[in-house]
Structures are given as structure tokens and as C-alpha cells.
Design an enzyme around this catalytic site. Structure first.
Site: not given
Length: 220
Positions: A8, A31, A33, A35, A64, A66, A135, A173
Site C-alpha cells: 500500500s 495498492h 488506497d 479515501m 481500494h 474507501m 479487512m 489488508d
């Protein structure tokens, strides 16, 4: 099943993104992330940073999301060339429809589950996804401790995938390190997101190799 290591970049030096990606060029995926400060109480980055990582050409991108309302926003990540786009079960209104749209756009589709979300409601549609992300921390922040009780969910998910005769990857993760990767692999995971463990190591490249070696001993 060959393990995949997906570091990540949440934990990398974002001011030197290309240099940090080069450090982990032996990984299987980067990866990313994303958000939005709505679905999770943190703000990271969105399409422009994911696109920059795609355009660097160093690693395929595993996004990913979120974020709230992935039904509306997730397709953009497939359109910019992310190899895999994972959205949260808790945020999607029509997860099956969204997974099909992502695949139609040329991306793999992943479904993420927060720690308190059960896999059971999705067992009958597992074949609509390329990956299930269990998760192993509450999503939102890097550097949290691994929740070992999530291994029961990983096992149930692996059993359901096997029973249906499917080839669906299980990603974990959160808190993945040398101490926890073997436990997760033994439970049935085959795709491992490690952030702090990789980017805080003295040699990120060597850490990726070691994590892959440890996981390979236990992957089913």
C-alpha cells in the site's frame, strides 16, 4: 495458489512517488488506497494519484476505494487503467451491477468487507467478483494492528469459493507483516496488502521478497 504481494502506497513518501514505486517494483501490484473523508474518517487521494501510478508503468494498480457512492465513482478508476478496482460492500447500492460494469470497462472487480460485515449475504454471487477483500483492520488509517479473529471470515470465504468451484482471490489488508502473513495465508488468503511493513523496512524490495516467501509456504 501463488501469493500476491500488493504494498500500500499509503505509507510511502508521497513526495517521491516514482522513487517509492521503484523500490517495490518486484511486487505484484501497487495498492492505492482512495479515501473520501465520508465513508472513512480520513482523506487520501483519488483518481489523479491513481492515474499517476498507472501512467508510471512500474506496477499494475490495485485501487481500494474507501468511498461513499462507489456506484457513481468507481467506474472512473477502471477507465484510467487500474487493473483491479475494489469497492466496499457497505457503500455500494448495487454491488453486482457495479462489478459487471467494472469488468465491462476492462478492470477486475473486488468486493471489500469491513471487519463487522459478514460474507454470507454475498456467497451466492461470489462468481461476480475477481477478489474478496477481508479487512483485517477497520478501514481508514495505516499502521493499525492485525485483527486475528478475521481469519474465521477468511476461512469461510475460502470454503465458499472452493465449494462453488470458483477461482476468486482473497485479499487481506491491515496489519500484514512477517508476523501475520503466514496466519493469513494458512486461513486461505492469497493476496496480501502490506503498507508499513514494506515502506518502513530498511530495504523495501527485500521485504517484499521475504513476505512472498513466507506466504508461499502456507498458500493452499
Amino acid at each position: 495458489m501463488k501469493p500476491m504481494i500488493s504494498p500500500s502506497i499509503l505509507n510511502c513518501d508521497i513526495a517521491d512517488l516514482r522513487g517509492e514505486l521503484t523500490k517495490i517494483q518486484n511486487a505484484d501490484r501497487a495498492h492505492v488506497d482512495c479515501m473520501d473523508n465520508h465513508f472513512v474518517p480520513n482523506l487520501s487521494w483519488g483518481v489523479p494519484v491513481a492515474e499517476a501510478v498507472v501512467k508510471s508503468g512500474i506496477l499494475p494498480v490495485d485501487a481500494h476505494l474507501m468511498i461513499a457512492d462507489p456506484d457513481r465513482w468507481a467506474p472512473a478508476y477502471a477507465e484510467i487503467g487500474c487493473e483491479s478496482v475494489t469497492f466496499h460492500a457497505e457503500a455500494a447500492t448495487a454491488p453486482l451491477r457495479l462489478a459487471r460494469e467494472l469488468r465491462h470497462l476492462g478492470s477486475k472487480a473486488g468486493l471489500a468487507l469491513r471487519p463487522a460485515t459478514d460474507i454470507d449475504p454475498f456467497v451466492d454471487i461470489l462468481g461476480e467478483f475477481d477478489m474478496i477483500l477481508v479487512m483485517t483492520v477497520e478501514p481508514g488509517f495505516g499502521g493499525q494492528s492485525f485483527i486475528e479473529s478475521m481469519m474465521a471470515k477468511v476461512r469461510r470465504t475460502r470454503e465458499a469459493i472452493s465449494a462453488a468451484g470458483l477461482e476468486v482471490s482473497i485479499q487481506v489488508d491491515g496489519g500484514i507483516s512477517r508476523k501475520t502473513i503466514e496466519i493469513a495465508a494458512e486461513a486461505g488468503a492469497d493476496n496480501f496488502v502490506a503498507g508499513s511493513a514494506v515502506f518502513k523496512a530498511d530495504d523495501a524490495y527485500a521485504e517484499v521478497e521475504e513476505l512472498r516467501r513466507l506466504a508461499a509456504q502456507h498458500c493452499h
